[in-house]
Design an enzyme around this catalytic site. Structure first.
Site, PDB file in Angstrom:
ATOM      1  N   LYS A  22       0.823  -1.212   0.000  1.00  0.00           N
ATOM      2  CA  LYS A  22       0.000   0.000   0.000  1.00  0.00           C
ATOM      3  C   LYS A  22       0.857   1.261   0.000  1.00  0.00           C
ATOM      4  O   LYS A  22       0.634   2.180  -0.789  1.00  0.00           O
ATOM      5  CB  LYS A  22      -0.914   0.004   1.226  1.00  0.00           C
ATOM      6  CG  LYS A  22      -1.688   1.310   1.380  1.00  0.00           C
ATOM      7  CD  LYS A  22      -2.224   1.522   2.770  1.00  0.00           C
ATOM      8  CE  LYS A  22      -2.760   2.941   2.883  1.00  0.00           C
ATOM      9  NZ  LYS A  22      -3.173   3.285   4.249  1.00  0.00           N
ATOM     10  N   ASN A  23       1.849   1.327   0.904  1.00  0.00           N
ATOM     11  CA  ASN A  23       2.626   2.557   1.043  1.00  0.00           C
ATOM     12  C   ASN A  23       3.495   2.840  -0.181  1.00  0.00           C
ATOM     13  O   ASN A  23       3.818   3.992  -0.460  1.00  0.00           O
ATOM     14  CB  ASN A  23       3.469   2.505   2.309  1.00  0.00           C
ATOM     15  CG  ASN A  23       2.617   2.608   3.568  1.00  0.00           C
ATOM     16  OD1 ASN A  23       1.485   3.082   3.519  1.00  0.00           O
ATOM     17  ND2 ASN A  23       3.145   2.149   4.682  1.00  0.00           N
ATOM     18  N   ARG A  97      -5.024  10.518   2.806  1.00  0.00           N
ATOM     19  CA  ARG A  97      -3.764  11.154   3.179  1.00  0.00           C
ATOM     20  C   ARG A  97      -2.731  11.071   2.058  1.00  0.00           C
ATOM     21  O   ARG A  97      -1.930  11.977   1.864  1.00  0.00           O
ATOM     22  CB  ARG A  97      -3.207  10.518   4.454  1.00  0.00           C
ATOM     23  CG  ARG A  97      -1.953  11.211   4.912  1.00  0.00           C
ATOM     24  CD  ARG A  97      -1.517  10.912   6.321  1.00  0.00           C
ATOM     25  NE  ARG A  97      -0.381  11.773   6.648  1.00  0.00           N
ATOM     26  CZ  ARG A  97      -0.468  13.017   7.067  1.00  0.00           C
ATOM     27  NH1 ARG A  97      -1.653  13.559   7.227  1.00  0.00           N
ATOM     28  NH2 ARG A  97       0.607  13.738   7.316  1.00  0.00           N
ATOM     29  N   ASP A 121      -5.651   7.959   8.798  1.00  0.00           N
ATOM     30  CA  ASP A 121      -5.741   7.363  10.136  1.00  0.00           C
ATOM     31  C   ASP A 121      -5.684   8.409  11.237  1.00  0.00           C
ATOM     32  O   ASP A 121      -4.908   9.362  11.152  1.00  0.00           O
ATOM     33  CB  ASP A 121      -4.568   6.387  10.364  1.00  0.00           C
ATOM     34  CG  ASP A 121      -4.781   5.077   9.644  1.00  0.00           C
ATOM     35  OD1 ASP A 121      -5.923   4.805   9.269  1.00  0.00           O
ATOM     36  OD2 ASP A 121      -3.804   4.346   9.461  1.00  0.00           O
ATOM     37  N   ASP A 320       4.432   0.750  11.681  1.00  0.00           N
ATOM     38  CA  ASP A 320       3.162   0.111  11.324  1.00  0.00           C
ATOM     39  C   ASP A 320       3.027  -1.300  11.885  1.00  0.00           C
ATOM     40  O   ASP A 320       1.918  -1.836  11.968  1.00  0.00           O
ATOM     41  CB  ASP A 320       3.007   0.054   9.795  1.00  0.00           C
ATOM     42  CG  ASP A 320       2.669   1.408   9.196  1.00  0.00           C
ATOM     43  OD1 ASP A 320       2.334   2.317   9.976  1.00  0.00           O
ATOM     44  OD2 ASP A 320       2.738   1.560   7.969  1.00  0.00           O
ATOM     45  N   MET A 342       6.919   7.228  17.176  1.00  0.00           N
ATOM     46  CA  MET A 342       6.590   8.163  16.103  1.00  0.00           C
ATOM     47  C   MET A 342       5.185   8.761  16.193  1.00  0.00           C
ATOM     48  O   MET A 342       4.964   9.889  15.769  1.00  0.00           O
ATOM     49  CB  MET A 342       6.782   7.483  14.748  1.00  0.00           C
ATOM     50  CG  MET A 342       8.229   7.129  14.460  1.00  0.00           C
ATOM     51  SD  MET A 342       8.456   6.596  12.753  1.00  0.00           S
ATOM     52  CE  MET A 342      10.179   6.142  12.777  1.00  0.00           C
TER      53      MET A 342
END
EC number: 2.5.1.7
Length: 435
Positions: A22-23, A97, A121, A320, A342
């Site tokens: 996804k990223n 985002r 998110d 993540d 983070m």
């Protein structure tokens, strides 16, 4: 609001293949705007966030053809820049985002880029300063409409420069790289992110004719070119999904094979799961997880002190994956401190685990201590709501290991990051239905 019903306590078995990352997809798809030639991308995950971005590109005028499962061609030879000022864009862009990464390539190729303040998110503050400070250093002028929460950058010409990023932001680095590849002269980015997905973007841009050196390090040097051409690109498997399946196998005492994982791009993930006591075997480019019939034991440090698992910029552990590891630790032998550095809200899902009987002490918004049950006490089924993508899947793993039938609401959050997850889990024996 969608719901999953999960009957827990069942052993799973078989093979599962991770989706495309996804990223990576959110970066790679925005890069098609840098050329008027055809770009073919494969292994694109069929998930909500990625499909939203594809729709945004189509609304921008990009010609898109689906060639097969996860494979598309893109041609941005007639981009409608007026769409960026439309109410429709302000609404659609706010819901994703990843839309922030449209700005770099649009600024680079067309001299302007706009974006509404993006959503995503609810995991804490994720600022955009790194992106826009990079654009400004390249010569762009920044403007912000406070009433509409609308950002913009404009430049007649971008000029290469040296910049030291204030944080190693993955999306910030990607955006600045995409802006710099068509800038005049040389751009040097120090403290650049160097995650595999950013490396993938740089390699793709180089195949398109960009001149980027230092790929894989935190010092990128970009010599601007006049034009980029088309290319073909295949995305990596999603490392967070791979970690999710490792955790699922351990928590359900299941034998699973995770196919085609691209071992060299997993970084610390297999190592840290092994520190939790989980057997992670490399078989070719697959991961094999045997049945942990006697459970798994957390390693202490060599001086006997309690293990700490913390996130860090690559090649450190990706943030993540921490929620998955926290859930896995609830049934381990031993204790572990999970330190989420983070994001300040990503551990707030532990109240759901407490409802299920887990022993977790939330020390503060960033740290949680987990005391494992060693499977002597199973988690109990409950009703819960998914707060974000990663916490949602972590709770789903907990539910699949729990005794009884659990209900998870707001599964649209999970669908944003995981492709047809209920169908794929049923294929390996999970008792899960979508209501």
């Amino acid at each position: 609001m969608g719901t999953f019903k999960i009957e827990g306590g069942h052993q799973l078995s078989g093979e599962i293949t991770p989706q495309g990352a996804k990223n990576e997809a959110l970066q790679i798809l925005c890069a098609v705007l840098l050329t008027d030639e055809k770009v073919t991308i494969s292994n694109i995950p069929d998930i909500v966030d990625v499909n939203k971005l594809i729709s945004l590109l189509e609304d921008l005028g990009v010609k898109i053809q689906k060639k097969g499962k996860g494979s598309y061609t893109f041609k941005a030879d007639d981009v409608n820049m007026d769409y960026l000022q439309s109410d429709q864009f302000k609404q659609d862009g706010r819901g994703l985002r990843g839309s922030i990464m449209l700005v770099g390539p649009l600024l680079s190729r067309f001299g302007k880029g706009y974006i509404p303040k993006p959503g995503g998110d609810k995991i804490g503050r994720r600022r955009l300063d790194t992106h826009f400070e990079g654009f400004i250093k390249l010569g762009a002028k920044f403007r912000y409409n406070r009433e509409e929460y609308f950002y913009g950058v404009e430049a007649e010409k971008l000029i290469g420069t040296y910049m030291l990023l204030d944080e190693a932001s993955v999306t910030g680095t990607a955006n600045i790289v995409m802006a710099a590849v068509l800038a005049e002269g040389q751009t040097t980015i120090y403290n650049a992110a160097c995650e595999p997905y950013l490396q993938q973007l740089c390699k793709m841009l180089n195949r398109m004719g960009a001149k980027i050196s230092g790929v894989g390090s935190n010092l990128l040097v970009i010599d601007g070119v006049d034009k980029l051409g088309g290319t073909e690109h295949r995305m990596l498997p999603d490392m967070i999904e791979i970690g999710s399946w490792i955790g699922l196998a351990a928590m359900t005492k299941s034998e699973l094979t995770i196919k085609d994982v691209s071992w060299n791009d997993l970084g610390q993930i297999p190592t840290v799961f092994r520190k939790l006591g989980i057997t992670v075997e490399k078989k070719g480019d697959d991961i094999y997880i045997p049945i942990h019939k006697d459970g798994y034991e957390i390693q202490n440090y060599i001086d006997g002190s309690i293990l700490t698992i913390a996130d860090a910029p690559w090649p450190g552990l990706t943030p993540d994956i921490l929620s998955i590891m926290l859930v896995v630790a609830t049934q381990a032998r031993g204790e572990v401190l999970i330190h989420q550095k983070m994001f300040e809200s990503r551990l707030f899902f532990v109240d759901k685990l407490l409802d299920m009987g887990a022993k977790v002490i939330l020390c503060d918004p960033h740290r949680a201590t987990v005391i494992g049950h060693d499977f002597k006490s199973t988690l109990k089924a409950t009703t819960m709501t998914s707060p974000d993508i990663r916490a949602g899947v972590s709770l789903l793993i907990a539910a699949l290991s729990a005794k009884g039938t659990s209900t998870i609401h707001n599964i649209e959050q999970i669908d944003r990051g995981y492709e047809h997850i209920d169908e794929r889990l049923r294929a390996i024996g999970a008792k899960i239905t979508r209501v």
